[in-house]
Design an enzyme around this catalytic site. Structure first.
Site, PDB file in Angstrom:
ATOM      1  N   PHE A  17      46.219  32.213  46.583  1.00  0.00           N
ATOM      2  CA  PHE A  17      46.064  33.154  47.689  1.00  0.00           C
ATOM      3  C   PHE A  17      47.416  33.581  48.222  1.00  0.00           C
ATOM      4  O   PHE A  17      47.554  33.963  49.368  1.00  0.00           O
ATOM      5  CB  PHE A  17      45.202  32.510  48.788  1.00  0.00           C
ATOM      6  CG  PHE A  17      43.872  32.036  48.268  1.00  0.00           C
ATOM      7  CD1 PHE A  17      42.833  32.949  48.110  1.00  0.00           C
ATOM      8  CD2 PHE A  17      43.664  30.727  47.892  1.00  0.00           C
ATOM      9  CE1 PHE A  17      41.597  32.541  47.595  1.00  0.00           C
ATOM     10  CE2 PHE A  17      42.446  30.308  47.380  1.00  0.00           C
ATOM     11  CZ  PHE A  17      41.413  31.214  47.229  1.00  0.00           C
ATOM     12  N   LEU A  18      48.440  33.491  47.373  1.00  0.00           N
ATOM     13  CA  LEU A  18      49.772  33.768  47.907  1.00  0.00           C
ATOM     14  C   LEU A  18      50.026  35.257  48.059  1.00  0.00           C
ATOM     15  O   LEU A  18      49.504  36.074  47.323  1.00  0.00           O
ATOM     16  CB  LEU A  18      50.858  33.100  47.074  1.00  0.00           C
ATOM     17  CG  LEU A  18      50.882  33.260  45.574  1.00  0.00           C
ATOM     18  CD1 LEU A  18      51.671  34.479  45.177  1.00  0.00           C
ATOM     19  CD2 LEU A  18      51.495  32.016  44.979  1.00  0.00           C
ATOM     20  N   LYS A  44      37.870  33.867  45.558  1.00  0.00           N
ATOM     21  CA  LYS A  44      39.033  34.769  45.455  1.00  0.00           C
ATOM     22  C   LYS A  44      38.625  36.222  45.738  1.00  0.00           C
ATOM     23  O   LYS A  44      39.286  36.936  46.489  1.00  0.00           O
ATOM     24  CB  LYS A  44      39.630  34.638  44.050  1.00  0.00           C
ATOM     25  CG  LYS A  44      40.730  35.600  43.746  1.00  0.00           C
ATOM     26  CD  LYS A  44      41.966  35.278  44.540  1.00  0.00           C
ATOM     27  CE  LYS A  44      43.008  36.349  44.323  1.00  0.00           C
ATOM     28  NZ  LYS A  44      44.279  36.059  44.915  1.00  0.00           N
ATOM     29  N   LYS A  70      46.108  45.986  60.961  1.00  0.00           N
ATOM     30  CA  LYS A  70      47.045  47.044  61.305  1.00  0.00           C
ATOM     31  C   LYS A  70      46.703  48.306  60.506  1.00  0.00           C
ATOM     32  O   LYS A  70      46.592  48.250  59.287  1.00  0.00           O
ATOM     33  CB  LYS A  70      48.457  46.553  60.967  1.00  0.00           C
ATOM     34  CG  LYS A  70      49.512  47.435  61.488  1.00  0.00           C
ATOM     35  CD  LYS A  70      50.643  46.725  62.205  1.00  0.00           C
ATOM     36  CE  LYS A  70      51.496  47.771  62.865  1.00  0.00           C
ATOM     37  NZ  LYS A  70      52.646  48.168  62.098  1.00  0.00           N
ATOM     38  N   GLY A 106      47.330  51.828  58.629  1.00  0.00           N
ATOM     39  CA  GLY A 106      48.449  52.248  57.793  1.00  0.00           C
ATOM     40  C   GLY A 106      47.994  53.279  56.784  1.00  0.00           C
ATOM     41  O   GLY A 106      46.948  53.914  56.958  1.00  0.00           O
ATOM     42  N   CYS A 164      46.731  43.553  43.891  1.00  0.00           N
ATOM     43  CA  CYS A 164      45.528  42.723  44.014  1.00  0.00           C
ATOM     44  C   CYS A 164      44.355  43.398  44.706  1.00  0.00           C
ATOM     45  O   CYS A 164      43.266  43.492  44.142  1.00  0.00           O
ATOM     46  CB  CYS A 164      45.880  41.442  44.737  1.00  0.00           C
ATOM     47  SG  CYS A 164      47.165  40.543  43.871  1.00  0.00           S
TER      48      CYS A 164
HETATM   49  C1  UGA Z   1      47.011  39.894  48.805  1.00  0.00           C
HETATM   50  C2  UGA Z   1      46.379  38.797  49.674  1.00  0.00           C
HETATM   51  O1  UGA Z   1      46.839  38.921  51.021  1.00  0.00           O
HETATM   52  C3  UGA Z   1      46.769  37.404  49.148  1.00  0.00           C
HETATM   53  O2  UGA Z   1      46.104  36.410  49.905  1.00  0.00           O
HETATM   54  C4  UGA Z   1      46.345  37.307  47.683  1.00  0.00           C
HETATM   55  O3  UGA Z   1      46.693  36.066  47.117  1.00  0.00           O
HETATM   56  C5  UGA Z   1      47.023  38.404  46.891  1.00  0.00           C
HETATM   57  O4  UGA Z   1      46.634  39.688  47.429  1.00  0.00           O
HETATM   58  C6  UGA Z   1      46.584  38.273  45.461  1.00  0.00           C
HETATM   59  O5  UGA Z   1      45.381  38.445  45.181  1.00  0.00           O
HETATM   60  O6  UGA Z   1      47.398  37.881  44.621  1.00  0.00           O
HETATM   61  P1  UGA Z   1      49.450  41.010  48.671  1.00  0.00           P
HETATM   62  O7  UGA Z   1      48.921  41.879  47.576  1.00  0.00           O
HETATM   63  O8  UGA Z   1      50.791  40.378  48.527  1.00  0.00           O
HETATM   64  O9  UGA Z   1      48.426  39.798  48.955  1.00  0.00           O
HETATM   65  O10 UGA Z   1      49.494  41.939  49.950  1.00  0.00           O
HETATM   66  P2  UGA Z   1      48.954  41.916  51.454  1.00  0.00           P
HETATM   67  O11 UGA Z   1      49.991  41.381  52.332  1.00  0.00           O
HETATM   68  O12 UGA Z   1      47.611  41.316  51.541  1.00  0.00           O
HETATM   69  O13 UGA Z   1      48.832  43.489  51.703  1.00  0.00           O
HETATM   70  C7  UGA Z   1      47.959  44.316  50.930  1.00  0.00           C
HETATM   71  C8  UGA Z   1      47.989  45.746  51.391  1.00  0.00           C
HETATM   72  O14 UGA Z   1      47.298  45.907  52.624  1.00  0.00           O
HETATM   73  C9  UGA Z   1      49.402  46.294  51.625  1.00  0.00           C
HETATM   74  O15 UGA Z   1      49.461  47.624  51.139  1.00  0.00           O
HETATM   75  C10 UGA Z   1      49.550  46.248  53.122  1.00  0.00           C
HETATM   76  O16 UGA Z   1      50.453  47.181  53.612  1.00  0.00           O
HETATM   77  C11 UGA Z   1      48.130  46.565  53.571  1.00  0.00           C
HETATM   78  N1  UGA Z   1      47.838  46.054  54.913  1.00  0.00           N
HETATM   79  C12 UGA Z   1      47.792  44.718  55.153  1.00  0.00           C
HETATM   80  C13 UGA Z   1      47.606  46.941  55.967  1.00  0.00           C
HETATM   81  O17 UGA Z   1      47.650  48.171  55.788  1.00  0.00           O
HETATM   82  N2  UGA Z   1      47.320  46.437  57.209  1.00  0.00           N
HETATM   83  C14 UGA Z   1      47.253  45.119  57.459  1.00  0.00           C
HETATM   84  O18 UGA Z   1      46.990  44.736  58.622  1.00  0.00           O
HETATM   85  C15 UGA Z   1      47.509  44.235  56.410  1.00  0.00           C
END
Ligand code: UGA
Length: 440
Positions: free
Chosen positions: A154-155, A212, A260, A262, A269
């Site tokens: 889940f990283l 997952k 948030k 955006g 992922c």
């Molecule tokens: C995501 C999950 O958060 C991890 O837990 C998971 O392990 C990972 O996918 C995976 O399956 O490997 P990640 O892809 O690194 O992690 O990115 P996130 O931080 O979750 O962000 C995903 C997208 O959502 C980004 O484009 C981010 O900008 C957007 N986002 C996230 C928002 O627009 N608003 C938010 O409040 C949060």
């Protein structure tokens, strides 16, 4: 149990982060990847992607507790092997070819061995996949005692090492009780070494696989929900979605994190896993209007940005538009499924001149976009005499921009809420910010 000797197949973001984390906890780790260029870089102590802290841990472990190789035979001594290759979602469903070839390579290396070994699948795969890969592996390896488990991770990018070291939970889904026991034993040993005590959840392999998807699709749903509320707030006098979502999120059943608005979710992922679960549901004739709506909401979020530009600029053709941010989120150089890349392509298709700035991800963006946009390493040069600026990634660099240098009347479309719209408007700049009503 046994003395652990760890293997990791697939040295991408998940695999390499695990390999260095385990090696620095004192395990002997062999990392295998078929990409020789990537291996060369890793051997020189240079990770093929940007991730906080990884350079140092790699330099400290490579050639010592961590060895990398392109040959599956080198995994012969490993007794616990993590598979972290990609399982992309295509129009036809999930593409398991990389997983199959990694497992075939391992089955050859282990063929006929009698002692107990275990394979843990880190790749995100649809329910039932781990068990069917196990059957195939058992046949090919001809091993009487081999364990197999789904062990999703889940990283988050930008926090990979921290998330491995201190996870919200460890999910283990063995194909049988012994597999689950051996894998939990390994992770308990690792977390004892690093001095943390995360919840370890032992479930069926199919449940681990589903956890997952449930997690990532829920996260995607939160983003689409935030973007829906943002859109409604934009049309409601004196409403700012940041205040509204914060106010709603203070309810502990909702939570303020990950809410948030955006430009829509991107990355390697969330889009892939949402599509895969829809595909899975279709295959089983399960109606999933909620998940379809999550995806549709993400798609129209991008259309909204384009509509704002069309409306405010009176047409896009011939306009100079600067996109600030290519990475799918701040803190990474990853541009996979980044909304920025989609936006750049669409603006070009509509005849704009597009400039792109990013503090880390320009090289990766260039690989996808080629020469259709101008690349700027310097923010000032990216902004000079632009007609419009669209903020697509929440880099802290964009918080301190001297906006007074823009020509008066320039449009700033802030889709990450990094600017202060009131002070920009005082400078004569027009601002459209996601979730912020312009109506008084
Ligand atoms: C995501 C999950 O958060 C991890 O837990 C998971 O392990 C990972 O996918 C995976 O399956 O490997 P990640 O892809 O690194 O992690 O990115 P996130 O931080 O979750 O962000 C995903 C997208 O959502 C980004 O484009 C981010 O900008 C957007 N986002 C996230 C928002 O627009 N608003 C938010 O409040 C949060």
């Amino acid at each position: 149990m046994m003395e652990y000797s760890v293997g990791v197949i697939g040295l991408g973001f998940v695999g390499l982060s695990h390999a260095v984390s385990l090696a620095s906890a004192g395990y002997r780790v062999i990392g295998v990847d078929i990409d020789r260029e990537k291996l060369g870089a890793i051997e020189r102590g240079m990770p093929p992607f940007k991730e906080p802290g990884i350079d140092e841990v790699l330099r400290n472990t490579i050639g010592r507790s961590l060895i990398v190789s392109s040959r599956y035979e080198d995994l012969k001594e490993a007794n616990i092997v993590f598979i972290a290759v990609n399982a992309p979602t295509t129009d036809k469903g999930q593409d398991l070819s990389q997983l199959e070839s990694a497992l075939d390579g391992l089955a050859r290396a282990w063929r006929g061995l009698n002692d107990y070994r275990l394979v843990a699948i880190k790749s995100t795969v649809l329910p039932g996949t781990t068990r069917s890969l196990y059957k195939r592996f058992k046949m090919l390896s001809n091993m009487p005692r081999v364990g197999f488990a789904s062990n999703p991770e889940f990283l988050r990018e930008g926090r990979a090492l921290e998330d491995i070291r201190n996870p919200s939970r460890v999910v283990i889904g063995g194909v049988d009780a012994e597999s689950s026991e051996v894998l939990s034993g390994f992770w308990r040993d690792y977390y004892k070494r690093v001095g943390v005590d995360p919840p370890i959840l032992v479930v069926e392999a199919e449940e681990a696989e589903m956890i997952k998807y449930a997690s990532n699709v829920f996260l995607a749903m939160r983003v689409s929900f935030a973007n829906t509320i943002a859109r409604i707030c934009e049309e409601t006098p004196r409403c700012d979605a940041l205040n509204v979502l914060y106010g709603a999120g203070l309810d502990p059943r909702i939570g303020v994190d990950y809410l948030k608005p955006g430009p829509g979710y991107g990355g390697s992922c969330l889009p892939k896993d949402t599509r895969a679960l829809i595909h899975y549901a279709d295959m089983h004739s399960i109606p999933v209007p909620l998940i379809r709506a999550v995806e549709e909401t993400n798609r129209i979020q991008l259309e909204r940005i384009i509509a704002i530009l069309e409306e405010e600029l009176g047409g896009i053709e011939g306009r100079v538009i600067t996109i600030l941010g290519a990475a799918f989120k701040a803190g990474t150089d990853d541009v996979r499924e980044s909304r920025s890349i989609y936006l750049a392509r669409e603006l070009i298709r509509r005849g704009a001149r597009v400039r792109l700035h990013d503090p880390l991800a320009l090289d990766n963006a260039r690989r996808l976009l080629g020469d259709i946009v101008e690349y700027h390493r310097d923010i000032d040069s990216a902004l000079r005499s632009s007609d419009a600026v669209v903020i697509m990634t929440e880099w802290h660099h964009y918080k301190n921009i001297d906006w007074s240098k823009l020509k008066p009347g320039t449009l700033v479309v802030d889709y990450r809420r990094v600017t202060d719209p009131v002070s920009l408007e005082k400078m004569g700049i027009r601002v459209r910010a996601v979730g912020l009503s312009r109506k008084k």
